[in-house]
Design a protein around this motif. Structure first.
Motif, PDB file in Angstrom:
ATOM      1  N   ARG A  34      10.514   2.065  -1.589  1.00 45.05           N
ATOM      2  CA  ARG A  34      11.043   0.712  -1.607  1.00 45.05           C
ATOM      3  C   ARG A  34      11.126   0.111  -0.204  1.00 45.05           C
ATOM      4  N   GLY A  35      10.586  -1.046  -0.083  1.00 49.08           N
ATOM      5  CA  GLY A  35      10.736  -1.810   1.155  1.00 49.08           C
ATOM      6  C   GLY A  35       9.911  -1.303   2.314  1.00 49.08           C
ATOM      7  N   LYS A  36       9.090  -0.304   2.074  1.00 52.66           N
ATOM      8  CA  LYS A  36       8.323   0.241   3.187  1.00 52.66           C
ATOM      9  C   LYS A  36       6.842   0.254   2.832  1.00 52.66           C
ATOM     10  N   PRO A  37       6.176  -0.868   3.023  1.00 54.20           N
ATOM     11  CA  PRO A  37       4.770  -0.933   2.640  1.00 54.20           C
ATOM     12  C   PRO A  37       3.912   0.103   3.341  1.00 54.20           C
ATOM     13  N   ILE A  81       3.497   3.132   1.228  1.00 61.49           N
ATOM     14  CA  ILE A  81       2.897   3.018  -0.096  1.00 61.49           C
ATOM     15  C   ILE A  81       1.693   3.953  -0.186  1.00 61.49           C
ATOM     16  N   PHE A 133      -1.805   5.300  -1.970  1.00 57.31           N
ATOM     17  CA  PHE A 133      -2.932   4.736  -2.704  1.00 57.31           C
ATOM     18  C   PHE A 133      -3.773   5.871  -3.279  1.00 57.31           C
ATOM     19  N   SER A 134      -4.032   5.763  -4.565  1.00 57.14           N
ATOM     20  CA  SER A 134      -4.853   6.790  -5.193  1.00 57.14           C
ATOM     21  C   SER A 134      -6.213   6.173  -5.504  1.00 57.14           C
ATOM     22  N   GLU A 135      -7.230   6.988  -5.424  1.00 59.19           N
ATOM     23  CA  GLU A 135      -8.566   6.478  -5.742  1.00 59.19           C
ATOM     24  C   GLU A 135      -9.117   7.273  -6.920  1.00 59.19           C
ATOM     25  N   LEU A 138       1.955  -1.925  -7.773  1.00 59.27           N
ATOM     26  CA  LEU A 138       0.992  -1.061  -7.074  1.00 59.27           C
ATOM     27  C   LEU A 138       0.019  -0.412  -8.061  1.00 59.27           C
ATOM     28  N   ASN A 181      -3.941  -0.755  -7.833  1.00 56.71           N
ATOM     29  CA  ASN A 181      -4.811   0.426  -7.781  1.00 56.71           C
ATOM     30  C   ASN A 181      -5.835   0.410  -8.910  1.00 56.71           C
ATOM     31  N   ALA A 231     -10.215   4.086  -0.761  1.00 51.99           N
ATOM     32  CA  ALA A 231      -8.778   4.236  -0.498  1.00 51.99           C
ATOM     33  C   ALA A 231      -8.393   3.578   0.827  1.00 51.99           C
ATOM     34  N   ARG A 257      -8.649  -0.284   0.503  1.00 51.89           N
ATOM     35  CA  ARG A 257      -7.612  -0.880  -0.338  1.00 51.89           C
ATOM     36  C   ARG A 257      -6.255  -0.809   0.351  1.00 51.89           C
ATOM     37  N   ALA A 258      -6.027   0.273   1.081  1.00 51.61           N
ATOM     38  CA  ALA A 258      -4.739   0.402   1.773  1.00 51.61           C
ATOM     39  C   ALA A 258      -4.550  -0.770   2.733  1.00 51.61           C
ATOM     40  N   ILE A 266      -4.409  -4.199   0.664  1.00 54.16           N
ATOM     41  CA  ILE A 266      -3.155  -4.367  -0.084  1.00 54.16           C
ATOM     42  C   ILE A 266      -2.008  -4.641   0.882  1.00 54.16           C
ATOM     43  N   ARG A 267      -1.949  -3.887   1.957  1.00 54.29           N
ATOM     44  CA  ARG A 267      -0.869  -4.094   2.936  1.00 54.29           C
ATOM     45  C   ARG A 267      -0.908  -5.522   3.485  1.00 54.29           C
ATOM     46  N   LEU A 285      -0.109  -8.104   0.625  1.00 51.09           N
ATOM     47  CA  LEU A 285       1.283  -8.033   0.183  1.00 51.09           C
ATOM     48  C   LEU A 285       2.224  -8.603   1.237  1.00 51.09           C
ATOM     49  N   ALA A 313       5.683  -7.066  -0.510  1.00 46.55           N
ATOM     50  CA  ALA A 313       5.620  -5.630  -0.233  1.00 46.55           C
ATOM     51  C   ALA A 313       6.822  -4.863  -0.785  1.00 46.55           C
ATOM     52  N   SER A 314       8.000  -5.448  -0.696  1.00 48.56           N
ATOM     53  CA  SER A 314       9.186  -4.698  -1.116  1.00 48.56           C
ATOM     54  C   SER A 314       9.304  -4.605  -2.640  1.00 48.56           C
ATOM     55  N   GLU A 315       8.544  -5.399  -3.356  1.00 52.39           N
ATOM     56  CA  GLU A 315       8.633  -5.362  -4.828  1.00 52.39           C
ATOM     57  C   GLU A 315       7.452  -4.636  -5.466  1.00 52.39           C
ATOM     58  N   VAL A 316       6.540  -4.134  -4.663  1.00 51.32           N
ATOM     59  CA  VAL A 316       5.281  -3.641  -5.230  1.00 51.32           C
ATOM     60  C   VAL A 316       5.455  -2.388  -6.093  1.00 51.32           C
TER      61      VAL A 316
END
Lengths: 566, 253
Positions: A308-311, A314, A316-318, B101, B105, B115, B118-119, B122-123, B126, B132-135
């Motif tokens: 939460r709150g930390k982009p 996050i 990422f899966s491929e 997210l 994805n 990967a 997209r990282a 997306i960053r 967002l 970003a905080s709701e993803v």
């Protein structure tokens, strides 16, 4: 006020049976009119065949029951079975229609009392139950009426009255339980998960009660005394059975003794209790319904704190598109209570009922028969095929592969349709997801089957392999069917999965195919073929069906996919 | 198709009649959108804008004509054509029971975005849309505007040559709307194109390189603002005046 309620009920029935929708598309726009005609003719023909089967069964049952002077047992058995099924399946249906309908955000702001909304939704459920009862109860009433010495007018009037009121008690009980459950769930944060767990617990509770009722019948050692009692008094078994659930006996007497004082009294009692159950449900619903619905509208706020709150954290899966589609499909299905309650109920119900019947039931004959069956040397071959058949049956009854595009609905299907994926890939993703869910869902039943049958590991592996192949073949054909005619217009999710004609076609096809395969295997055994031959023949049939499904998908998948227009 | 090529979207004599209807929803429509161009598609309610967009993205099949996206025919080679498109419908119903997210994805997997790419995408997107905080929340908990922003993020993930949007400004707050307009401009500056429908004529007037006006299924005007002004009675008219003049309902005597 009366007019308002009638208007509301009419609108609900209109939406449920898509009356205006069908009139507009089939009659005014003449859009795929042939499809509408074909559907109606197919449904009527299937219903007629099923009804005839039930009639013949009831007629045979009557003949056997008359030997013991227990003719009315024909009615009681049918009524009890119908009410039990309506109660079990009613839980998921009621939760879907009352709490997960798309029209609730439109209905709740209207100046309507909660009981009025509930009454209109209740009418929808009743109308759906009548369709099932037309096939399963009416033939029993007809079979009994033709054989028993009854007055035609009084019998017909009573039978129609009982037919119309038969679903009220089980659906009212299911509704009361659902209203209480959803009120409790409303207090919690994880509403979807608790709805699923609560729904399954209620079904388990009902099966438990049924088990309790079963155990109240004479136990071992009391059979002779019981039989004497039966033979000495006509229809005494009806009274014994009815003691456990009196409305069933009142309904039986109301029909079988129509026109007599006993018949009228029973009819009055049945109607009175039905009205009482309905009134209690409305009173309870008026108090708690909106609270449950409104708490469901509150957006879930449960978050995964880790990210939460930390982009930057996050993850990422491929995945390959196929796997990604399948994973998304499984997540969407398993997070939607109505889909889980409908699709997964067989995964638990079949093993529970199997356990109850074999291990906990008080019928030594059934237990003995099973024990002697599993000790027959050929049973390993039969058991292997039974395992395969179990997978197939679960697939057919789950409705999962017959509704993957329908479940998307008109709201969501745009997404998949606008993505760069072929029809074949979309179907394969859906079929893979269906297959994985069914294989996982088969594990409890498989465990029970293996615990009781103790098949050798090789037989079990062959059985599971045959089962997975058979299940996948049905998944492919099911997905193809749903791709060809997805039911995208629905107001509650129940309609997308279990009230979907594709699912009905899937269940019917599953039963027919299983029957034909059983007949074929039986024929092979009768001709002295070994179990291995039966397995090879079954495997070949499955391979042909699977191969042809994949070929059809390859040839027509993209065309079917692009024919889904929005 | 790379920047500098002929056109990213080409419609040739496209028609569509819904089954059971005697009126053409889209009637012999032809237009082109060149790289680097923002094309605004305007028209009154029921004029055929959404039907046209649905045909471009493959949600509807045209009865006649051809639709070429980045040199791929959407009917004959839909998968390749769709790879070049990023699409956001007017009411983006997303999968409510997935998290933001998970949805992104899924889109990235379907479009084959690696990967690493997209990282970064997306960053960037967002944080641009302040999402970003709701993803990691499920989409069901999003407001309409947040869903719109998530849909836009998904549509931009693979950096599509052609960005197709049906009423993209609806539901966006002023800040996001401004950011989005800048983003469209930047996208076109890379040699890509944007085709969008809107009812907000001021936005179209300010933002679009060319505008097409459709009415009763037919393209009644198409060109730059200057070209459109030449069609009207006054030379200093706003797009709103031109639009109202061209789409005026026929007077019944």
């Amino acid at each position: 006020m009366k007019h308002r309620l009638i208007s509301l009920i009419w609108v609900q029935l209109n939406m449920n049976f898509a009356i205006s929708h069908s009139r507009y598309y089939y009659l005014e726009k003449r859009q795929r009119l042939w499809e509408g005609v074909l559907i109606v003719v197919s449904v009527i023909m299937t219903a007629a065949v099923l009804a005839f089967g039930v009639y013949k069964l009831a007629d045979a049952f009557y003949s056997q029951a008359s030997l013991l002077h227990q003719e009315a047992l024909t009615l009681t058995t049918g009524i009890l079975a119908a009410q039990f099924l309506m109660l079990i399946l009613g839980i998921a249906l009621v939760i879907a229609v009352f709490y997960f309908s798309d029209d609730l955000p439109c209905l709740i702001p209207l100046p309507l009392r909660p009981w009025e909304v509930l009454a209109s939704k209740f009418a929808v459920i009743l109308s759906n139950e009548y369709l099932g009862l037309l096939v399963f109860i009416v033939p029993i009433f007809v079979a009994y009426g033709r054989r028993a010495n009854v007055g035609i007018i009084s019998y017909t009037l009573s039978a129609i009255t009982i037919f119309l009121t038969l679903p009220v008690i089980p659906i009212a009980i299911a509704s009361i339980l659902a209203v209480i459950l959803m009120r409790i769930v409303g207090f919690t944060k994880r509403k979807d998960m608790l709805t699923i767990i609560g729904g399954f617990l209620l079904v388990a509770l009902i099966i438990g009660v049924q088990f309790y009722v079963q155990t109240r019948l004479p136990a071992r050692g009391e059979e002779q005394e019981f039989m004497m009692q039966l033979l000495s008094q006509a229809n005494s078994l009806v009274a014994i059975l009815g003691r456990q659930f009196p409305p069933s006996i009142w309904a039986t007497w109301a029909i079988s003794e129509a026109g007599t004082s006993r018949g009228l009294l029973s009819l009055g009692l049945f109607l009175g209790v039905s009205a009482l159950a309905f009134g209690l449900f409305l009173a309870l619903g008026n108090r708690f319904f909106y609270q449950g619905v409104l708490s469901g509208f509150e957006a879930p706020t449960a978050r995964r704190r880790t990210f939460r709150g930390k982009p930057e954290r996050i993850r990422f899966s491929e995945r390959t598109p196929l796997l990604s589609l399948a994973v998304a499909e499984m997540k969407l299905f398993s997070r939607t209570p109505v889909f889980v309650l409908n699709g997964f109920i067989g995964f638990l119900m079949f093993p529970i009922m199997f356990v109850v019947l074999l291990l906990l039931g008080n019928d030594p004959e059934i237990s003995g028969l099973w024990s002697s069956l599993v000790n027959v040397p050929e049973f390993h071959s039969i058991g292997t095929l039974l395992v395969g058949a179990y997978f197939f049956l679960l697939t057919a009854f789950s409705g999962i592969p017959f509704s993957p595009f329908s479940r998307e609905g008109k709201a969501n299907i745009w997404f998949l349709r606008s993505q760069p994926i072929s029809g074949q890939a979309a179907a394969m993703g859906k079929a893979l997801a269906s297959e994985i869910m069914i294989v996982v869902g088969a594990i409890p039943g498989l465990a029970v089957l293996q615990y009781t049958a103790r098949l050798p590991v090789v037989s079990l592996i062959i059985g599971v392999s045959l089962g997975i192949a058979a299940s996948y073949a049905l998944c492919i054909w099911g997905v193809l069917l749903d791709m060809a005619r997805p039911m995208l217009d629905w107001t509650d999710q129940q309609k997308a999965i279990k009230s979907n004609l594709n699912t009905v076609i899937g269940i019917t096809t599953g039963i027919v195919v299983l029957f034909l395969m059983g007949y074929l295997v039986n024929l092979l055994f009768k001709r002295g073929c070994s179990g291995l031959v039966a397995q090879v023949v079954s495997g070949t049939v499955i391979a042909v069906v699977l191969g042809s499904g994949l070929r059809v998908l390859q040839l027509f998948g993209d065309r079917l996919w692009s024919s889904i227009e929005l | 198709m790379k920047a500098g090529d002929a056109c990213l979207l080409k419609l040739e004599g496209v028609s569509k009649t819904y089954r059971g209807s005697s009126n053409k929803a889209v009637d012999n429509l032809s237009l082109e959108v060149a790289p680097g161009e923002i094309f605004g598609f305007l028209g009154p309610n029921g004029a055929g804008k959404t039907t046209t967009i649905k045909m471009i993205v493959g949600l509807l099949m045209p009865d006649n004509g051809r639709i070429i996206v980045d040199s791929h025919d959407i009917v004959k080679d839909p998968v390749s054509a769709k790879r070049s498109i990023g699409f956001v419908p007017d009411d983006p119903n997303l999968y409510n029971r997935l998290t933001g997210l998970e949805y992104l994805n899924l889109v990235a997997d379907v479009y084959g975005v690696s990967a690493a790419d997209r990282a970064k995408r997306i960053r960037d997107l967002l944080s641009m849309f302040d999402l970003a905080s709701e993803v990691n929340d499920i989409i069901q908990s999003y407001s309409h505007g947040m869903k719109q922003k998530l849909a836009l993020t998904g549509a931009l993930l693979h950096n599509p040559p052609l960005f197709i949007l049906d009423e993209p400004m609806v539901g966006l707050d002023p800040r996001s709307s401004r950011l989005f307009k800048d983003l469209m401009r930047n996208h076109c500056d890379q040699g890509y194109a944007v085709f969008f429908s809107t009812h907000i004529l001021e936005v179209a007037e300010r933002l679009c390189d060319r505008v097409g006006i459709i009415d009763k299924g037919r393209l009644i005007a198409c060109g730059s603002m200057d070209e459109l002004r030449k069609l009207s009675s006054e030379t200093d008219e706003s797009l709103e005046d031109i639009f109202l003049e061209l789409t005026l309902p026929e007077q019944v005597d």
